[in-house]
Design a protein around this motif. Structure first.
Motif, PDB file in Angstrom:
ATOM      1  N   ILE A 145      70.893  55.237  72.435  1.00 47.80           N
ATOM      2  CA  ILE A 145      69.779  55.116  71.489  1.00 47.80           C
ATOM      3  C   ILE A 145      69.108  56.474  71.314  1.00 47.80           C
ATOM      4  O   ILE A 145      68.533  57.014  72.256  1.00 47.80           O
ATOM      5  CB  ILE A 145      68.751  54.072  71.992  1.00 47.80           C
ATOM      6  N   SER A 195      75.459  41.382  68.629  1.00 47.57           N
ATOM      7  CA  SER A 195      75.953  40.997  67.297  1.00 47.57           C
ATOM      8  C   SER A 195      76.933  42.027  66.735  1.00 47.57           C
ATOM      9  O   SER A 195      76.930  43.179  67.131  1.00 47.57           O
ATOM     10  CB  SER A 195      74.785  40.902  66.313  1.00 47.57           C
ATOM     11  N   PHE A 202      72.331  43.907  70.251  1.00 50.60           N
ATOM     12  CA  PHE A 202      73.368  44.365  71.189  1.00 50.60           C
ATOM     13  C   PHE A 202      74.540  43.374  71.264  1.00 50.60           C
ATOM     14  O   PHE A 202      75.640  43.746  71.638  1.00 50.60           O
ATOM     15  CB  PHE A 202      72.791  44.552  72.599  1.00 50.60           C
ATOM     16  N   GLN A 244      74.978  51.364  75.287  1.00 49.82           N
ATOM     17  CA  GLN A 244      74.363  51.757  74.022  1.00 49.82           C
ATOM     18  C   GLN A 244      73.838  53.180  74.165  1.00 49.82           C
ATOM     19  O   GLN A 244      73.424  53.584  75.251  1.00 49.82           O
ATOM     20  CB  GLN A 244      73.152  50.854  73.687  1.00 49.82           C
ATOM     21  N   ALA A 304      66.523  44.601  80.387  1.00 50.94           N
ATOM     22  CA  ALA A 304      66.817  43.182  80.165  1.00 50.94           C
ATOM     23  C   ALA A 304      68.277  42.932  79.774  1.00 50.94           C
ATOM     24  O   ALA A 304      68.727  41.794  79.749  1.00 50.94           O
ATOM     25  CB  ALA A 304      65.899  42.647  79.051  1.00 50.94           C
ATOM     26  N   ASP A 305      68.986  43.983  79.463  1.00 50.73           N
ATOM     27  CA  ASP A 305      70.372  43.832  78.992  1.00 50.73           C
ATOM     28  C   ASP A 305      71.322  43.664  80.183  1.00 50.73           C
ATOM     29  O   ASP A 305      71.437  44.564  81.016  1.00 50.73           O
ATOM     30  CB  ASP A 305      70.760  45.077  78.170  1.00 50.73           C
ATOM     31  N   ILE A 326      75.648  52.259  68.734  1.00 53.54           N
ATOM     32  CA  ILE A 326      75.229  50.874  68.962  1.00 53.54           C
ATOM     33  C   ILE A 326      76.474  49.984  68.936  1.00 53.54           C
ATOM     34  O   ILE A 326      77.229  50.009  67.954  1.00 53.54           O
ATOM     35  CB  ILE A 326      74.203  50.414  67.884  1.00 53.54           C
ATOM     36  N   ASN A 327      76.651  49.232  70.002  1.00 51.76           N
ATOM     37  CA  ASN A 327      77.815  48.343  70.142  1.00 51.76           C
ATOM     38  C   ASN A 327      79.131  49.095  69.903  1.00 51.76           C
ATOM     39  O   ASN A 327      80.060  48.564  69.284  1.00 51.76           O
ATOM     40  CB  ASN A 327      77.722  47.158  69.176  1.00 51.76           C
ATOM     41  N   MET A 370      59.642  40.548  74.352  1.00 48.96           N
ATOM     42  CA  MET A 370      59.469  41.379  73.158  1.00 48.96           C
ATOM     43  C   MET A 370      60.737  42.140  72.768  1.00 48.96           C
ATOM     44  O   MET A 370      60.779  42.746  71.719  1.00 48.96           O
ATOM     45  CB  MET A 370      58.298  42.337  73.342  1.00 48.96           C
ATOM     46  N   VAL A 371      61.769  42.088  73.637  1.00 48.08           N
ATOM     47  CA  VAL A 371      62.991  42.821  73.297  1.00 48.08           C
ATOM     48  C   VAL A 371      64.121  41.885  72.833  1.00 48.08           C
ATOM     49  O   VAL A 371      65.263  42.303  72.732  1.00 48.08           O
ATOM     50  CB  VAL A 371      63.478  43.705  74.474  1.00 48.08           C
ATOM     51  N   LEU A 385      77.755  44.616  64.049  1.00 47.00           N
ATOM     52  CA  LEU A 385      76.847  45.415  63.223  1.00 47.00           C
ATOM     53  C   LEU A 385      77.116  45.178  61.745  1.00 47.00           C
ATOM     54  O   LEU A 385      78.262  45.152  61.308  1.00 47.00           O
ATOM     55  CB  LEU A 385      77.019  46.911  63.505  1.00 47.00           C
ATOM     56  N   LYS A 395      62.834  49.045  78.187  1.00 46.61           N
ATOM     57  CA  LYS A 395      62.617  47.600  78.360  1.00 46.61           C
ATOM     58  C   LYS A 395      63.870  46.827  77.971  1.00 46.61           C
ATOM     59  O   LYS A 395      64.264  45.867  78.654  1.00 46.61           O
ATOM     60  CB  LYS A 395      61.452  47.119  77.470  1.00 46.61           C
ATOM     61  N   ALA A 396      64.475  47.216  76.851  1.00 44.06           N
ATOM     62  CA  ALA A 396      65.677  46.511  76.380  1.00 44.06           C
ATOM     63  C   ALA A 396      66.829  46.684  77.367  1.00 44.06           C
ATOM     64  O   ALA A 396      67.512  45.715  77.715  1.00 44.06           O
ATOM     65  CB  ALA A 396      66.065  47.027  74.995  1.00 44.06           C
ATOM     66  N   PHE A 397      67.034  47.909  77.838  1.00 46.22           N
ATOM     67  CA  PHE A 397      68.116  48.155  78.797  1.00 46.22           C
ATOM     68  C   PHE A 397      67.889  47.387  80.104  1.00 46.22           C
ATOM     69  O   PHE A 397      68.824  46.876  80.717  1.00 46.22           O
ATOM     70  CB  PHE A 397      68.243  49.650  79.104  1.00 46.22           C
ATOM     71  N   LEU A 420      60.389  51.225  74.671  1.00 53.24           N
ATOM     72  CA  LEU A 420      60.981  49.978  74.176  1.00 53.24           C
ATOM     73  C   LEU A 420      62.471  49.914  74.560  1.00 53.24           C
ATOM     74  O   LEU A 420      62.979  48.852  74.942  1.00 53.24           O
ATOM     75  CB  LEU A 420      60.815  49.891  72.651  1.00 53.24           C
ATOM     76  N   LYS A 439      64.885  40.757  69.930  1.00 53.79           N
ATOM     77  CA  LYS A 439      65.589  41.185  68.709  1.00 53.79           C
ATOM     78  C   LYS A 439      66.574  42.316  69.007  1.00 53.79           C
ATOM     79  O   LYS A 439      67.619  42.424  68.377  1.00 53.79           O
ATOM     80  CB  LYS A 439      64.572  41.635  67.658  1.00 53.79           C
ATOM     81  N   ILE A 440      66.219  43.162  69.982  1.00 61.10           N
ATOM     82  CA  ILE A 440      67.130  44.258  70.348  1.00 61.10           C
ATOM     83  C   ILE A 440      68.334  43.697  71.110  1.00 61.10           C
ATOM     84  O   ILE A 440      69.474  44.082  70.847  1.00 61.10           O
ATOM     85  CB  ILE A 440      66.389  45.328  71.185  1.00 61.10           C
ATOM     86  N   LEU A 441      68.069  42.770  72.020  1.00 64.48           N
ATOM     87  CA  LEU A 441      69.183  42.171  72.774  1.00 64.48           C
ATOM     88  C   LEU A 441      70.120  41.408  71.836  1.00 64.48           C
ATOM     89  O   LEU A 441      71.334  41.415  72.017  1.00 64.48           O
ATOM     90  CB  LEU A 441      68.645  41.238  73.864  1.00 64.48           C
ATOM     91  N   GLY A 469      59.176  44.457  68.118  1.00 67.38           N
ATOM     92  CA  GLY A 469      60.353  44.518  68.982  1.00 67.38           C
ATOM     93  C   GLY A 469      61.594  45.001  68.248  1.00 67.38           C
ATOM     94  O   GLY A 469      62.713  44.567  68.526  1.00 67.38           O
ATOM     95  N   LEU A 470      61.380  45.913  67.307  1.00 69.64           N
ATOM     96  CA  LEU A 470      62.509  46.472  66.543  1.00 69.64           C
ATOM     97  C   LEU A 470      62.683  47.950  66.873  1.00 69.64           C
ATOM     98  O   LEU A 470      61.716  48.636  67.196  1.00 69.64           O
ATOM     99  CB  LEU A 470      62.239  46.336  65.040  1.00 69.64           C
ATOM    100  N   LEU A 471      63.919  48.425  66.750  1.00 65.16           N
ATOM    101  CA  LEU A 471      64.171  49.844  67.012  1.00 65.16           C
ATOM    102  C   LEU A 471      63.974  50.667  65.739  1.00 65.16           C
ATOM    103  O   LEU A 471      64.497  50.321  64.687  1.00 65.16           O
ATOM    104  CB  LEU A 471      65.611  50.049  67.494  1.00 65.16           C
TER     105      LEU A 471
END
Lengths: 57, 540
Positions: B220, A11, A9, B218, B245-246, B176-177, A1-2, A13, B241-243, B238, A4-6, B163-165
């Motif tokens: 957030i 891409s 990260f 990042q 998986a990052d 971000i980035n 589910m993440v 901006l 979860k993203a971190f 959320l 789109k966020i990954l 799954g969007l921020l």
């Protein structure tokens, strides 16, 4: 589910700025690809006119 | 003869930052002594009155009207001056027109692969705009305040499902980035990911991590309400979860004012059940919790941003931590030395602290530290409701003010951009013979005033002079939340402040400690030792 966020990260901006113009300028100063939407509040309608419109529509 | 004129433009809107810029431009017009162009809110009218710039015409303006307040050398060329001001109001911006759009649709048409939006329109209008963005799978940084709670819940539920921020509402900061969104600093990139429900908390944390030699993947910002029961920590979870998986993120920090207990439990339980990485929590002013067995050794609990940053760096690299501790964060002997020198210069009568803050989290953290060291203090945002200032414009005993709150910002730019309110208040506080210490935070970086230290120089000198002429020494302590890579350059800002006799401390927590020691007029080494152990390092 993440996914789109990954993806974000990883891409470059590309930003749509809506509202305060100086945030857009900050992005430009950072050489970020961005567009700016000039936002204005919707015109204020007097309450009595709003009531009449409410009845008609 | 100098005269003051007000011109009111009915139902005419420009955003507060544009107006600040226009005011500065108007001041440069020949024949103009002083100028302010503002929306006609009560707060703005009150400030115009204080600056001697309000007339009956301006008094009659409403929130939707613009006031052009001019102080001119004489009235003969007023029409000419007004014409020049009008020209400024209609002049196009410096940027090229092709990147400006008058509808979201046309902007999205032009930037087809947009992946994030920064929304800073009045909160009541934000929902519709954000819905359109989420429909197109665009992440959102929602800077706006006054977004109704039900809108926030609705938007975050949709975003969570997709799954969007949705970073915000009321998220002042995001990185971000490596790109600063809203108010944010230029910090090193590195292995620490941070999710924060506290704007200047995120700024202070990322700055200190960067100064300590590490960096962030990042940053957030999720907005203060994210960790309260109605929203249920949706974006915080959320982000975790993203971190998790990052692959770039090795250590995850969670920064906020106290979450609702159920949300705090939810976050900690999630970390226990679903994660493998290392964590730092910094619930400023929150209750300490029992670290679950499964997290022992990989979760550190901290009470201040100072401690959170140090512990995050420690989890990355122990050696870096040892160096950072020595290099950046003053040992207690140094703090005692500073405090003793100032105490010796104060009279018996001088015993109070006045904190004039622009950062909400920094105000809050200062109060949490004061509560530990000197007890509750008065504020417009007190920890203890009994210490609510009846009049936010008048300090009582120890007072800590958040100048970024609504009562100081309605219809005007934030004090990080426009220091006018703080400059006036600083001079006012200097007149009080019982004041010993004034605290100032300088939050620099993208979004903030281009040179806040210089903008404060005259008021600092004036404040010191008022005290001197009354036979007093006034201590002014400052902390700069910023880096040398920020456009304002933290080091240069520090030099400017030091040249005016301001004592600059490396972290907000150390500024609060120093102030408390000076106000107490005595050095209790045991108490200081306890503070260092509990507030400046973490608990495993």
């Amino acid at each position: 589910m993440v996914e789109k966020i990954l993806k974000l990260f990883k891409s470059e901006l590309k930003v749509v700025n809506i509202g305060l113009e100086f945030f857009y300028k900050s992005l430009k100063d950072q050489n970020v690809k961005a567009v700016h939407v000039v936002w204005q509040p919707p015109p204020k309608i007097e309450k009595d006119l709003q009531d009449i419109l409410g009845k008609i529509l | 003869m100098v005269i003051v004129k007000n011109f009111v433009k009915k139902n005419f809107y420009r955003d507060s930052v544009q107006l600040l810029h226009l005011s500065e431009e108007a001041k440069k017009i020949e024949g103009v002594v002083d100028a302010a162009i503002v929306m006609g809110t009560d707060l703005n009218k009150e400030l115009l009155e204080k600056q001697g710039l309000l007339t009956d015409e301006g008094r009659a303006a409403t929130d939707n009207d613009m006031i052009i307040a001019l102080k001119v050398e004489d009235s003969t060329n007023i029409d000419e001056i007004l014409e020049k001001v009008e020209k400024l109001l209609t002049a196009p911006g410096e940027t090229t027109a092709e990147t400006y759009y008058y509808s979201l649709e046309s902007a999205l048409e032009a930037l087809k692969d947009a992946n994030i939006a920064v929304v800073s329109i009045p909160g009541q209008y934000a929902r519709d705009v954000v819905l359109k963005l989420l429909e197109r799978d665009i992440h959102v940084h929602l800077f706006s305040d006054h977004v109704p709670l039900e809108h926030e819940i609705e938007l975050k539920k949709i975003a969570y499902e997709k799954g969007l921020l949705v970073m915000g509402p009321e998220a002042g900061t995001a990185i971000i980035n490596g790109v600063a969104l809203g108010f944010a600093n230029v910090v090193n990139r590195g292995p620490i990911g941070v999710v924060a429900a506290a704007g200047t908390g995120l700024q202070e944390f990322t700055v200190l991590v960067s100064q300590a030699g590490s960096g962030i993947t990042q940053g957030i910002g999720v907005g203060g309400r994210d960790v309260k029961s109605p929203v249920g920590g949706l974006m915080t979870l959320l982000s975790i979860k993203a971190f998790e998986a990052d692959p770039e993120t090795k250590v995850i920090a969670i920064v906020s004012k106290p979450p609702s207990p159920d949300v705090q439990d939810k976050i900690i339980n999630y970390i226990v059940e679903n994660t493998k990485k290392k964590y730092v929590t910094c619930f400023i002013g929150g209750k300490t919790f029992e670290i679950p067995e499964k997290l022992k050794g990989r979760l550190v609990q901290t009470k201040t941003l100072h401690a959170a940053a140090l512990e995050a760096v420690k989890l990355v690299d122990e050696k870096l931590y040892e160096e950072a501790k020595k290099k950046l964060f003053l040992p207690k002997e140094e703090i005692i030395k500073i405090a003793e020198a100032e105490i010796a210069k104060h009279s018996e009568k001088q015993k109070y602290i006045r904190g004039l803050f622009t950062g909400g989290t920094l105000t809050f953290e200062t109060q949490v530290i004061f509560k530990e060291l000197i007890g509750d203090v008065y504020s417009n945002t007190p920890l203890n409701p009994e210490y609510q200032l009846p009049d936010v414009h008048k300090s009582i005993k120890h007072t800590v003010i958040d100048l970024g709150e609504e009562e100081f910002t309605a219809g005007r730019a934030h004090p990080m951009i426009d220091p006018t309110i703080r400059l006036l208040r600083l001079v006012d506080e200097a007149k009080d013979p019982e004041v010993a210490v004034i605290l100032l935070d300088f939050v620099i970086g993208y979004g903030s005033h281009p040179d806040p230290a210089t903008a404060h120089l005259d008021a600092i000198k004036k404040a010191k002079k008022i005290a001197e002429e009354d036979g007093r020494h006034l201590t002014i302590l400052a902390h700069i939340t910023g880096t040398e890579k920020d456009p304002q350059n933290a080091k240069k800002q520090e030099e400017i402040l030091r040249s005016a006799g301001v004592i600059v401390l490396p972290t907000n927590a150390l500024m609060a400690l120093t102030a408390a020691l000076i106000a107490e007029k005595k050095i209790d080494e045991a108490k200081i030792g306890k503070f260092y152990n509990e507030f400046l390092v973490g608990k495993y």
